[in-house]
Design a protein around this motif. Structure first.
Motif, short mmCIF file in Angstrom:
data_model
loop_
_atom_site.label_atom_id
_atom_site.label_comp_id
_atom_site.label_asym_id
_atom_site.label_seq_id
_atom_site.Cartn_x
_atom_site.Cartn_y
_atom_site.Cartn_z
N SER A 225 40.71 -15.87 -5.17
CA SER A 225 40.70 -16.44 -6.43
C SER A 225 41.93 -17.44 -7.31
O SER A 225 43.63 -16.79 -6.61
N ARG B 199 30.00 -17.46 -7.26
CA ARG B 199 32.00 -17.95 -6.56
C ARG B 199 32.21 -17.92 -7.89
O ARG B 199 33.27 -17.63 -8.38
N SER C 1 36.27 -16.23 -4.15
CA SER C 1 35.94 -16.61 -2.85
C SER C 1 36.27 -18.01 -2.98
O SER C 1 35.38 -18.27 -1.70
#
Length: 125
Positions: A17, A70, A88
């Motif tokens: 991330s 995401r 992700s």
């Protein structure tokens, strides 16, 4: 005139991330639509996420299909800052990410008025 400065880019492994920030100066951004764009190697610049100016119904957001679920765009008008939380991450997310501001309430095209210089995001496999 609006000046935009992005930060938070870097190198991350797939599945990781990052949170990008876009700090604005020169104008209060609460009445501007804000967007995050990206341009990968050999690709055209594309809109990743956008958030509207505040209205009585709150904010509207837009996400490209490739990042839905995401990425999350948010804004803190008190700090004159917009964020892009990216989770992700995939190698295909590798790109230079640009912050942009527009005087329209919501903008989902490429015709933004003001642009930052960009920050590099590299996702390794």
């Amino acid at each position: 005139q609006v000046q935009l400065v992005e930060s938070g880019g870097g190198l991350v492994q797939a599945g990781g991330s990052l949170r990008l920030s876009c700090a604005a100066s020169g104008r209060t951004l609460s009445s501007y639509a804000m967007g995050w764009f990206r341009q990968g190697p050999g690709k055209e610049r594309e809109l990743v996420a956008a958030i509207s100016a505040i209205s009585w119904t709150g904010y509207s957001t837009y996400y490209a299909d490739s990042v839905k679920g995401r990425f999350t765009i948010s804004r803190d008008n008190a700090k004159n800052t917009v964020y892009l939380q990216m989770n992700s991450l995939k190698p295909e997310d590798t790109a230079v990410y640009y912050c942009a501001a527009d005087r329209r309430r919501i903008a989902t095209d490429n015709e933004y008025d003001y642009w930052g210089q960009g920050t590099q995001v590299t996702v390794s496999s």
